[in-house]
Enzyme design. Structure first.
Site, PDB file in Angstrom:
ATOM      1  CG  LEU A 159      -2.064  -0.937   1.370  1.00  0.00           C
ATOM      2  CD1 LEU A 159      -2.800  -0.698   2.681  1.00  0.00           C
ATOM      3  CD2 LEU A 159      -3.017  -0.809   0.195  1.00  0.00           C
ATOM      4  CG  ASP A 160       0.515   4.333  -2.912  1.00  0.00           C
ATOM      5  OD1 ASP A 160       1.334   3.502  -3.346  1.00  0.00           O
ATOM      6  OD2 ASP A 160      -0.307   4.938  -3.628  1.00  0.00           O
ATOM      7  NE  ARG A 161       5.836   7.775   5.259  1.00  0.00           N
ATOM      8  CZ  ARG A 161       7.005   8.326   5.570  1.00  0.00           C
ATOM      9  NH1 ARG A 161       7.930   8.468   4.633  1.00  0.00           N
ATOM     10  NH2 ARG A 161       7.258   8.718   6.803  1.00  0.00           N
ATOM     11  NE  ARG A 261      -1.650   8.801  -4.582  1.00  0.00           N
ATOM     12  CZ  ARG A 261      -0.501   8.925  -3.925  1.00  0.00           C
ATOM     13  NH1 ARG A 261       0.109   7.830  -3.431  1.00  0.00           N
ATOM     14  NH2 ARG A 261       0.045  10.110  -3.744  1.00  0.00           N
TER      15      ARG A 261
END
Length: 331
Positions: A159-161, A261
């Site tokens: 997962l993205d930060r 995104r």
């Protein structure tokens, strides 16, 4: 000359973290959880500070032995195998910082599922999944500190930060291999909640455009739609419309970096709070409403374990995101 029995030496060791950079000949025992792992990967995970080229050199020269016999790099280990590691120098590396008790407790409280070699954790926003690129302590390092008795703890996916929510972590190699195989074959279900700026186009249910990843001079990763990029697909469903935004359910069919995104940006409705892909003035409007992070949350994951057990875990929407939705409904 003093002789050492490899089986006795190995028995005295803890199977996971026995190799020491200052030691001579060492013997590592392969635990059940690592059965099936290639010997080169097994060594590189343990010989911290030893160059990759050096690991392959000692394998080619036969300095690494498994059960007293020479093996090739692609040899797959069996539980109970005794791996002989020759004397080898390693560059000094600063140890990863220890996670403080508040962070450990936060992760402990965020565990949603822990059974049959699979962990599902509701990752807090702002916590990287692993160290690197200036981050020395991520989720995986914290978990390894929390479970020192576990010889195998690996991320199933990432997962993205800045993204919160459900993430799967394997505590057995067989589970990692099985679930990642299902992931590659499209049999894993991952659903996200996302808040898009503006009015999402009616009828826009699928975004399927190629994405290319670029690394800026600063080291920052950015992704853009480009004809030479990798194929990517995300399915979107409108859940709720507000005056200034649209709440979406997003299911990525592929797993490209920043995929949801960038796909939202491509449609013309970037995600609220996204510092990379959303205009500053849009983010400012949502900061004034109390949003201090990216509104992207991994709401649920679904998979099947090697024994056929079906797992479906949901991660509750964090309070700060719930609060923003309430404000939007009141406008």
């Amino acid at each position: 000359m003093r002789s050492t029995s490899p089986h006795k030496a190995a028995a005295a060791d803890t199977p996971s973290d026995t190799w020491k950079a200052s030691g001579g000949v060492q013997f590592l025992t392969v635990p059940d959880e690592l059965a099936g792992q290639r010997v080169d990967n097994f060594l590189m995970a343990r010989l911290k500070g030893v160059p990759r080229s050096r690991v392959y050199r000692i394998l080619r020269k036969g300095e690494v032995r498994v059960n007293k016999g020479r093996v090739k790099a692609e040899y797959k280990l069996v539980a109970g195998d005794v791996v002989r590691v020759p004397p080898i120098r390693a560059a000094e590396q600063a140890p990863a910082p220890l996670a403080g008790e508040p962070l450990r407790q936060l992760i402990k409280d965020s565990i949603l599922y822990d059974d049959k070699g699979l962990l599902v954790i509701s990752k807090p926003a702002g916590l990287a999944v692993h160290g690197g690129s200036g981050v020395r302590l991520g989720l995986i390092e914290v978990l390894r500190q929390m479970y020192p008795q576990s010889p195998f703890i690996e991320l199933v996916h990432r997962l993205d930060r800045d993204t919160s929510g459900a993430i799967m972590v394997a505590r057995k190699r067989a589970v990692l291999q099985h679930v990642q195989s299902e992931l590659r074959d499209g049999r894993i279900g991952k659903s996200y909640l996302a808040l898009a700026v503006g009015k999402w186009p009616r009828g826009q249910k699928v975004v399927e455009v190629p994405l290319r990843k670029n690394t800026l001079k600063s080291g920052e990763r950015m992704v853009s739609v480009h004809q030479d990029g990798k194929a990517s697909e995300t399915r979107f469903q409108v859940l709720e419309r507000f005056k200034a935004a649209t709440l979406l359910a997003a299911e990525p069919v592929t797993g490209r970096t920043h995929q949801i995104r960038v796909h939202a940006q491509f449609v013309g409705c970037p995600l609220a709070g996204d510092s990379k892909y959303t205009a500053d003035e849009d983010n400012r409007d949502f900061r004034e409403r109390g949003l201090k992070r990216l509104f992207l949350h991994s709401a649920s994951v679904r998979c099947t374990l090697p024994d056929g057990t079906s797992v479906h875990v949901e991660a509750p929407l964090p309070g700060e995101l719930q609060g923003l939705l309430k404000k939007l409904r009141d406008e």
